[in-house]
Design an enzyme around this catalytic site. Structure first.
Site, PDB file in Angstrom:
ATOM      1  N   ILE A  93      -1.667 -28.797   7.303  1.00 61.36           N
ATOM      2  CA  ILE A  93      -2.297 -27.561   6.793  1.00 61.36           C
ATOM      3  C   ILE A  93      -3.972 -27.640   7.463  1.00 61.36           C
ATOM      4  CG2 ILE A  93      -3.176 -28.158   4.531  1.00 61.36           C
ATOM      5  CD1 ILE A  93      -2.350 -24.735   5.746  1.00 61.36           C
TER       6      ILE A  93
ATOM      7  N   GLU B 164       0.946 -24.656  -1.591  1.00 62.26           N
ATOM      8  CA  GLU B 164       1.016 -25.609  -2.568  1.00 62.26           C
ATOM      9  C   GLU B 164       1.503 -26.965  -2.279  1.00 62.26           C
ATOM     10  OE1 GLU B 164       4.335 -26.429  -2.419  1.00 62.26           O
ATOM     11  OE2 GLU B 164       4.512 -25.127  -0.908  1.00 62.26           O
TER      12      GLU B 164
ATOM     13  N   GLY C  67       5.702 -26.127   3.287  1.00 61.66           N
ATOM     14  CA  GLY C  67       4.756 -25.727   2.383  1.00 61.66           C
ATOM     15  C   GLY C  67       3.345 -25.647   2.656  1.00 61.66           C
ATOM     16  N   GLU C  68       2.122 -26.078   1.880  1.00 61.91           N
ATOM     17  CA  GLU C  68       1.021 -26.582   2.136  1.00 61.91           C
ATOM     18  C   GLU C  68       0.118 -25.206   2.465  1.00 61.91           C
ATOM     19  OE1 GLU C  68       0.376 -29.474   4.945  1.00 61.91           O
ATOM     20  OE2 GLU C  68       1.886 -30.855   3.796  1.00 61.91           O
ATOM     21  N   GLY C  69       1.006 -23.922   2.783  1.00 64.19           N
ATOM     22  CA  GLY C  69       0.151 -22.968   3.238  1.00 64.19           C
ATOM     23  C   GLY C  69       0.369 -22.722   4.718  1.00 64.19           C
TER      24      GLY C  69
END
Length: 343
Positions: free
Chosen positions: A94, A170, A310-312
Site C-alpha cells: 500500500i 484494512e 487488502g490494505e486498500g
C-alpha cells in the site's frame, strides 16, 4: 443509536453533465467507465467541474480473538502489529501504490493486540483485539458503536484537512473470517459460499475454516446489522463502517476496496442505503465471496486483476482512473472548441 444524515445524490445536473460528456471530441460512450465515473463524481459534488482534492487511503488495523488459536489463519496474530509497523516504515504494497499515485496514507490502530509508541499511527484503539466469537460476541454493542463513531471522526478530520476523495483499507489476521460471517448473515447465504483462501489456506484448510464458522453462525444466529457487526466483526471493520457513513454524509467520493472493506459496506448500507450513491468500486477481489457481494450490490468494479491482499491496494490502484475521469471532463475539448464536426 447510530444515525448519519446522508442525502441521496442530486440528479439536478445529470443532463448538463451528460451533454458535456457526450460533446467531447470522441464517439458516444467511447471512454466507457470513465464517462460513468465522471458523471457520478459530478453528481456527488453537484458540479460540472468536479475536482479531486487530496485523495487519501486510510488503513484500519485490528486483531481478532479467533486468530489466537490459529485454526482459520495460516499466519500468527502477531503479524497484524508487524505489518502496521511495516506500513509506518513505508515498506508495504500500500505504501508503494500510494507513493506511485500521490495519495496520502493514514494508518489507524483500531484494536491491535500490541501497544504502539509511534506518532505516525492514529491511536483509536478500542481494546487489545476482539474476543473469540466461538465463545462470545467479538465485541460489546457499546464497543461496536464506539468504533463506528471513531471511524467517522477520523474521516471528518481528513475531510477538514481538504480531502474529498477517499478509500479504505484494512489489516487484521483473521479478518476474512469476520467478513465471511458478516456476508453470510447479511446476504443470507451459506457460509461455504463466502469462505475463501484468505492469506493462503489450502483447500482442506478452507473446508475446516468453513466448518468452524458454520458452528459460529449456528451459535449466535443474529440478523440485525449492528448485532451482526458486534458479534462477528473486528474493530477495524466497525471503524470502516463508520468511515463509509461519515464520508457519504460529507459528500465525499468513496473508493471501495476488496472483500473485508465491502463486508463493512454491507453493514453500512443496511444502516443507511444512501451511502451507496457515493461509492465507486475499485476492483474485484480474488476472494470468491467478494464477487457475490458485488453482485448483491449491483456494483461494476474498475479493475479485475486477481488482487486479494487488502490494505486498500485495490482502491489505491483504481484512484488514477477516478482522476482521469474528472480530468477528461474538465480538460478535453468539445466538438465546438476544437472545430471538429460531430455529425
Amino acid at each position: 443509536m447510530i444515525s448519519f444524515n446522508i442525502d441521496n445524490i442530486s440528479n439536478d445536473l445529470k443532463q448538463v453533465l451528460t451533454d458535456k460528456i457526450n460533446n467531447k471530441t470522441k464517439p458516444l460512450g467511447a471512454l466507457g467507465m470513465l464517462e460513468t465515473i465522471a458523471l457520478q463524481v459530478g453528481l456527488i459534488q453537484n458540479s460540472i467541474q468536479p475536482q479531486i482534492k487530496k485523495p487519501s487511503i486510510v488503513v484500519f488495523a485490528g486483531d481478532h480473538g479467533i486468530a489466537k488459536k490459529g485454526e482459520v489463519n495460516p499466519f500468527p496474530q502477531e503479524v497484524t502489529a508487524q505489518m502496521v509497523l511495516n506500513f509506518v516504515n513505508n515498506g508495504a504494497a500500500i505504501n508503494v501504490l500510494c507513493n506511485s499515485n500521490n495519495l496520502e496514507l493514514h494508518i489507524v490502530d483500531a484494536g491491535v493486540n500490541f501497544e504502539f509508541s509511534n506518532n505516525l499511527i492514529i491511536d483509536s484503539k478500542i481494546a487489545l483485539g476482539t474476543q473469540n466469537y466461538e465463545d462470545q460476541p467479538a465485541m460489546t454493542l457499546a464497543q461496536c458503536e464506539e468504533a463506528i463513531q471513531k471511524g467517522a471522526e477520523i474521516v471528518r478530520k481528513i475531510h477538514t484537512d481538504g480531502c474529498n476523495t477517499i478509500g479504505f483499507g484494512e489489516m487484521g489476521i483473521g479478518n476474512t473470517s469476520s467478513a465471511s460471517l458478516i456476508m453470510s448473515s447479511i446476504l443470507n447465504i451459506p457460509i461455504e459460499d463466502c469462505v475463501g483462501a484468505g492469506t493462503g489456506l489450502s483447500k482442506p484448510e478452507i473446508s475446516k475454516k468453513a466448518t468452524i464458522l458454520k458452528s459460529v453462525i449456528k451459535k449466535h444466529n443474529v440478523t440485525d446489522p449492528l448485532d451482526i457487526l458486534h458479534t462477528y466483526g473486528g474493530f477495524e471493520i466497525a471503524m470502516i463502517c463508520g468511515a463509509f457513513l461519515a464520508a457519504a454524509e460529507l459528500k465525499m467520493t468513496i473508493l471501495v476496496d476488496g472483500f473485508i472493506v465491502t463486508a463493512a459496506l454491507l453493514v453500512a448500507q443496511k444502516i443507511n442505503s444512501a451511502v451507496l450513491d457515493y461509492c465507486v468500486f475499485g476492483h474485484t477481489s480474488g476472494e470468491q465471496g467478494h464477487q457475490k457481494m458485488l453482485s448483491h450490490l449491483n456494483a461494476t468494479p474498475i479493475l479485475n486483476i486477481g488482487l486479494r491482499l487488502g490494505e486498500g491496494t485495490g482502491a489505491a490502484l483504481a484512484m488514477p482512473v477516478i482522476k482521469a475521469s474528472v480530468n477528461f471532463l474538465n480538460e478535453m475539448a468539445s466538438f465546438s472548441d476544437a472545430n471538429v464536426s460531430n455529425n
